[in-house]
Design an enzyme around this catalytic site. Structure first.
Site, PDB file in Angstrom:
ATOM      1  N   ASP A  80       0.650  -1.195  -0.001  1.00 50.98           N
ATOM      2  CA  ASP A  80       0.009  -0.143   0.092  1.00 50.98           C
ATOM      3  C   ASP A  80       0.766   1.255   0.005  1.00 50.98           C
ATOM      4  O   ASP A  80       0.300   2.256  -0.811  1.00 50.98           O
ATOM      5  CB  ASP A  80      -0.943  -0.083   1.125  1.00 50.98           C
ATOM      6  CG  ASP A  80      -2.083  -0.782   1.064  1.00 50.98           C
ATOM      7  OD1 ASP A  80      -2.243  -1.464  -0.216  1.00 50.98           O
ATOM      8  OD2 ASP A  80      -2.940  -0.974   2.030  1.00 50.98           O
ATOM      9  N   THR A 101      -8.600   1.413   7.461  1.00 51.03           N
ATOM     10  CA  THR A 101      -8.020   0.108   7.760  1.00 51.03           C
ATOM     11  C   THR A 101      -6.333   0.384   7.914  1.00 51.03           C
ATOM     12  O   THR A 101      -5.914  -0.678   8.028  1.00 51.03           O
ATOM     13  CB  THR A 101      -7.981  -1.014   6.610  1.00 51.03           C
ATOM     14  OG1 THR A 101      -8.023  -0.420   5.453  1.00 51.03           O
ATOM     15  CG2 THR A 101      -9.678  -1.394   6.602  1.00 51.03           C
ATOM     16  N   SER A 113      -5.510   1.517  13.426  1.00 53.68           N
ATOM     17  CA  SER A 113      -4.451   1.141  14.489  1.00 53.68           C
ATOM     18  C   SER A 113      -4.516   1.894  15.767  1.00 53.68           C
ATOM     19  O   SER A 113      -4.245   1.468  16.801  1.00 53.68           O
ATOM     20  CB  SER A 113      -3.231   1.538  13.848  1.00 53.68           C
ATOM     21  OG  SER A 113      -2.486   0.585  12.754  1.00 53.68           O
TER      22      SER A 113
END
Length: 303
Positions: free
Chosen positions: A73, A189, A194
Site C-alpha cells: 500500500d 483500515t 491502529s
C-alpha cells in the site's frame, strides 16, 4: 491506424521480487504489443533484464491508460501522487503485508497480463482528502491531498498537542492529545484502525476524525459527511509545535495558533478492480479473521 497503448509500471523502491514480477508483466505486455513506461528509480534494472522490450522512463508527460504498481500500500500511495491529478487508475500487485489497496498477489501475474491486455477491469472511485494549513492571520501556508489520512501530531515527546476540533465551523471538543487523525474510508483500515477508529467500507462516502491518546472525557472517533469541513487549531497554555502529515509522505510544521482545515478533495482516487470481491471478503482475508470466533465447536483435547 492502430492504437498505441501504454501502461505505466511503478515498482517498490527496494524489494528485488518487485522487479522480478514487473519484468514478467512487461514481457507479457510486449506480447500484446502494449508499451510500458517504467518508474525511473528502477528503470535501469528492468532494462538490464529486458534489453529488447520497448520501455521508457515514466515522466510527467507520459500518456498512459493505467498504472500497475508492484509493492504494498505504501507503493500505491507513492504512485497516487502521479495518478490522482491526472485521473489515471491504479492497479496494485501486493508484495507487502496486508495490501488493502492492491488487487491481487504476485503469483497471479498471468491473470494480470490477460486482464490488462483485454481491458477487463472495472474502476472503483475512492474519496480523498485535502488539507490546508493557515497561520495566525489566515494566510495559507501549505496544501496537500491525502488518500489515506491527514495526521496532526505533537512535535515534542514531552508535551501534548492542545487541539480545538471544529466540525463545519462549530467547536466539537478540545483535546490534549498525541494528535488527531482525519482518515478517509480507504485509510480506515490503516492508521485509523491502529488508533482505534472504525473500519469503514471503501464505497462509503464519509471520513472519520480520530483522537490519538486524548486526555479528555469525550475522546471518541467521529464519522462525518463527505461535505463536512474539519478544522484543528493549536490552542491554549499547552500549545507547542506540531506537525501535519498526509499519507506519511508530505508534511508541514505547525506553530501555536496555526490551524488545519481538512475536507473532501475535488478528485477521487481511481482504483482498477479485476473481479468483484466484496469488501467483507477482503477484510476477513487480509486480517485472517476467525469468522465463528469462540462460538465455533471445539474439539476435545486429548490428554
Amino acid at each position: 491506424m492502430e492504437e498505441t497503448r501504454r501502461v505505466a509500471v511503478v515498482i517498490h523502491p527496494i524489494r528485488p521480487e518487485a522487479v522480478t514480477a514487473a519484468v514478467e508483466f512487461i514481457a507479457g505486455m510486449r506480447r500484446h504489443n502494449i508499451e510500458c513506461v517504467v518508474e525511473a528509480n528502477r528503470f535501469d534494472e528492468v532494462r538490464a533484464q529486458l534489453p529488447d522490450a520497448y520501455i521508457s522512463p515514466l515522466t510527467i508527460d507520459s500518456d498512459v491508460e493505467l498504472i500497475v504498481v508492484f509493492g504494498g500500500d505504501g507503493s500505491m500511495l507513492r504512485a497516487s501522487e502521479w495518478a490522482l491529478p491526472r485521473g489515471i487508475a491504479l492497479l496494485g500487485v501486493n508484495l507487502g503485508h496486508v495490501g488493502f489497496l492492491a488487487e491481487l498477489e504476485a503469483s497471479e501475474i498471468r491473470e494480470l497480463i490477460e486482464k490488462v491486455a483485454g481491458r477487463d477491469y472495472t474502476i472503483e472511485k475512492r474519496l480523498t482528502l485535502g488539507a490546508r494549513v493557515f497561520d495566525t492571520d489566515g494566510t495559507t501556508l501549505w496544501t496537500s491531498f491525502a488518500v489515506n489520512e491527514v495526521s496532526t501530531e505533537k512535535g515534542s515527546r514531552r508535551k501534548m498537542a492542545d487541539l480545538m476540533v471544529s466540525i463545519d465551523g462549530r467547536p466539537l471538543s478540545r483535546w490534549a492529545c498525541d494528535g488527531v487523525l482525519v482518515a478517509s474510508a480507504s485509510g480506515s483500515t490503516a492508521y485509523g484502525f491502529s488508533v482505534g477508529g472504525p473500519v469503514i467500507w471503501p464505497n462509503t462516502e464519509v471520513f472519520e476524525v480520530v483522537p490519538i491518546a486524548a486526555h479528555a472525557l469525550f475522546s471518541q472517533a467521529c464519522v462525518v459527511a463527505p461535505t463536512s469541513q474539519v478544522e484543528l487549531q493549536l490552542v491554549g497554555d499547552l500549545a507547542t509545535d506540531a506537525v501535519v502529515c498526509c499519507d506519511g509522505r508530505r508534511g508541514c510544521d505547525l506553530r501555536p495558533g496555526f490551524s488545519i482545515v481538512i475536507e473532501r478533495y475535488p478528485q477521487d482516487l481511481r482504483i482498477a478492480r479485476l473481479s468483484e470481491q466484496p469488501f467483507t471478503t477482503r477484510l476477513v482475508k487480509k486480517f485472517g479473521l476467525d469468522i465463528e470466533g469462540w462460538r465455533a465447536p471445539k474439539h476435545h483435547l486429548r490428554a
